[in-house]
Scaffold this active site. Structure first.
Site, PDB file in Angstrom:
ATOM      1  N   GLY A   9     -16.000   5.175  -3.126  1.00 53.54           N
ATOM      2  CA  GLY A   9     -15.472   5.599  -1.825  1.00 53.54           C
ATOM      3  C   GLY A   9     -15.145   4.450  -0.890  1.00 53.54           C
ATOM      4  CG  ASP A  26      -6.294   1.630  -7.794  1.00 49.34           C
ATOM      5  OD1 ASP A  26      -5.565   0.898  -7.094  1.00 49.34           O
ATOM      6  OD2 ASP A  26      -6.716   2.733  -7.411  1.00 49.34           O
ATOM      7  CD  GLU A  33      -3.080  -0.327   0.052  1.00 48.18           C
ATOM      8  OE1 GLU A  33      -3.137   0.029  -1.147  1.00 48.18           O
ATOM      9  OE2 GLU A  33      -3.650  -1.334   0.487  1.00 48.18           O
ATOM     10  CE1 TYR A  76      -2.938   7.527  -3.104  1.00 47.56           C
ATOM     11  CE2 TYR A  76      -2.198   9.273  -4.584  1.00 47.56           C
ATOM     12  CZ  TYR A  76      -2.330   7.929  -4.281  1.00 47.56           C
ATOM     13  OH  TYR A  76      -1.841   6.989  -5.158  1.00 47.56           O
ATOM     14  CG  LEU A  96     -13.678  -2.053  -2.462  1.00 41.97           C
ATOM     15  CD1 LEU A  96     -15.009  -2.772  -2.264  1.00 41.97           C
ATOM     16  CD2 LEU A  96     -12.514  -2.946  -2.022  1.00 41.97           C
ATOM     17  CB  SER A  97     -10.226   0.416  -7.867  1.00 46.43           C
ATOM     18  OG  SER A  97      -9.106   0.537  -7.080  1.00 46.43           O
ATOM     19  CB  THR A 109       4.469   0.302  -2.571  1.00 45.42           C
ATOM     20  OG1 THR A 109       3.300  -0.452  -2.910  1.00 45.42           O
ATOM     21  CG2 THR A 109       4.848   0.024  -1.144  1.00 45.42           C
ATOM     22  CG  ASP A 110       0.460   2.827  -6.602  1.00 43.99           C
ATOM     23  OD1 ASP A 110       0.684   3.691  -5.717  1.00 43.99           O
ATOM     24  OD2 ASP A 110      -0.649   2.705  -7.171  1.00 43.99           O
TER      25      ASP A 110
HETATM   26  C1  GLA Z   1      -5.244   4.543  -4.198  1.00 44.78           C
HETATM   27  C2  GLA Z   1      -4.518   4.833  -5.516  1.00 44.78           C
HETATM   28  C3  GLA Z   1      -3.485   3.758  -5.819  1.00 44.78           C
HETATM   29  C4  GLA Z   1      -2.570   3.493  -4.624  1.00 44.78           C
HETATM   30  C5  GLA Z   1      -3.403   3.310  -3.353  1.00 44.78           C
HETATM   31  C6  GLA Z   1      -2.543   3.185  -2.134  1.00 44.78           C
HETATM   32  O1  GLA Z   1      -6.029   3.398  -4.334  1.00 44.78           O
HETATM   33  O2  GLA Z   1      -5.447   4.891  -6.561  1.00 44.78           O
HETATM   34  O3  GLA Z   1      -2.726   4.135  -6.957  1.00 44.78           O
HETATM   35  O4  GLA Z   1      -1.636   4.522  -4.481  1.00 44.78           O
HETATM   36  O5  GLA Z   1      -4.307   4.377  -3.152  1.00 44.78           O
HETATM   37  O6  GLA Z   1      -1.793   2.015  -2.192  1.00 44.78           O
END
Ligand code: GLA
Length: 386
Positions: free
Chosen positions: A121, A171, A33, A221, A124-125, A35-36
């Site tokens: 929200g 995601d 998490e 973020y 879960l993308s 890390t991307d």
């Molecule tokens: C959100 C972002 C991702 C990632 C996560 C944290 O979901 O869309 O790219 O950075 O937060 O791991």
């Protein structure tokens, strides 16, 4: 579950003609998490929940969109510049189309109906699922197929340019590439990936949605991203060759951490240790060692809570309750400040877990959690063609 036949019927009633259907899943990140965007490693799976686009091409440059979730219509014309309304749902599908057009894709006009059962929200993308589904649908009906990596990058670009969220690639990438029954170990710098078998045996994966999303989420973020970049700048005094926290090993970090003031030091420590945990978790999965995998999930949560400070009371309540209920592993998933936890537990304890975690969450927060049981699903595809 989305009823594909009834979506086709609704499309026919609104626009006439038989549509093609394209779907893209939401995701839950098992570990890795924040890390991307540091060039590191992530290990998500695609879930049962998805966005589906029913679509047929038009002969002109108009795109008409019906959002079935909101029962609202929108439209734009490829021959006209983007206007958009800040925060409106139509910015994402239109943005995705515009980004693709900007890459040189020759897209035709279209009629489309979008429906999604990924809750917004919840971490879960849902927006990645919509962007990837729209991108796949538009490029396929226009006979302009694109590579899945380019599809994921276009969806990420859409979030940056049309939603103001400087997200990483996780995601969108997993929504476009996932394999059923596997987790996706992604190197977010090289974009090399490995499908790691995700064999639950007598265990089960449970998502608990806090049903809260704190206002702080988007600005925090971006602050975390900036703090990570600052850490890299400061560490370069000792290690001039590094470009991202990905390049820093834990022993390098220990040697140089005096260079980092608070809270930059703990932010960097999270990212560096989380990369190590993610690789260790992928190894544990390969060996079928879910006990070790679960331990790494707990440690990931502690690091996100204490070092990265992106958890919140509701997420911590759910992870503590899962621990008390004997889960093998539990952690917040996604960006944080609300959203969901992901939990690994023995299938035999599932009913007990669901009943008690709901009660404990309600008693400790006054809120209702939503419980979602999921397996790992395949990435974006045309419905009926996978
Ligand atoms: C959100 C972002 C991702 C990632 C996560 C944290 O979901 O869309 O790219 O950075 O937060 O791991």
């Amino acid at each position: 579950m989305i009823d594909y036949a009834s979506l086709s019927e609704r499309f026919k009633a609104l626009y006439g003609g038989d549509p093609r259907l394209f779907r893209a899943p939401g995701r839950v990140n098992l570990i890795g998490e924040h890390t991307d965007y540091n060039g590191g490693f992530v290990l998500p799976i695609a879930i049962d929940l998805e966005a589906v686009v029913a679509i047929s091409p038009r002969t002109d440059t108009l795109v008409r969109i019906h959002a079935a979730n909101f029962d609202e219509d929108g439209e734009f014309d490829f021959s006209q510049p983007f206007v958009g309304t800040p925060g409106h749902w139509s910015n994402l599908p239109e943005g995705m189309a515009r980004v693709l057009q900007g890459t040189g894709a020759k897209l035709s006009g279209a009629d489309m109906m979008i429906i999604a059962d990924v809750p917004g929200g919840a971490g879960l993308s849902s927006s990645a699922a919509v962007c990837v589904a729209v991108g796949l649908a538009l490029t396929e009906i226009s006979d302009a197929p694109i590579d899945r990596i380019e599809l994921a990058k276009a969806a990420q670009q859409t979030e940056h340019d049309y939603a103001g969220a400087k997200v990483g690639i996780m995601d969108q990438f997993v929504s476009a590439h996932a394999e059923p029954g596997h987790a996706l170990l992604l190197d977010c710098r090289s974009l090399e990936y490995d499908h790691v078998p995700f064999l639950l045996a007598d265990n089960v994966l449970v998502i608990c949605d806090t049903n809260v999303k704190h206002e702080l989420a988007a600005s925090a973020y971006n602050t975390r991203r900036a703090e990570c970049e600052e850490a890299v700048q400061l560490l370069r005094a000792d290690q001039p060759d590094i470009t991202q926290l990905r390049d820093v090993s834990f022993s390098d970090f220990e040697r140089s951490c005096e260079l980092l003031p608070s809270p930059i030091r703990s932010r960097a420590r999270h990212v560096i240790t989380e990369n190590e945990r993610t690789l260790a978790a992928a190894e544990a999965l390969k060996k079928g060692d879910l006990h070790r995998f679960g331990q790494l999930m707990f440690r990931s949560h502690a690091s996100l809570r204490d070092d990265y400070e992106v958890s919140c009371k509701e997420l911590d309540v759910l992870v503590d309750a899962a621990t008390e209920l004997g889960a093998l592993g539990s952690r917040m998933t996604g960006g944080g400040f609300g959203g969901s936890t992901v939990n690994l537990l023995k299938r035999s304890g599932l009913d007990n877990f669901c009943t008690h975690i709901s009660q404990m969450y309600a008693a400790r927060t006054g809120l209702q959690a939503t419980i979602i049981i999921t397996e790992s699903r395949g990435g974006a595809s045309e419905v009926g063609c996978d």
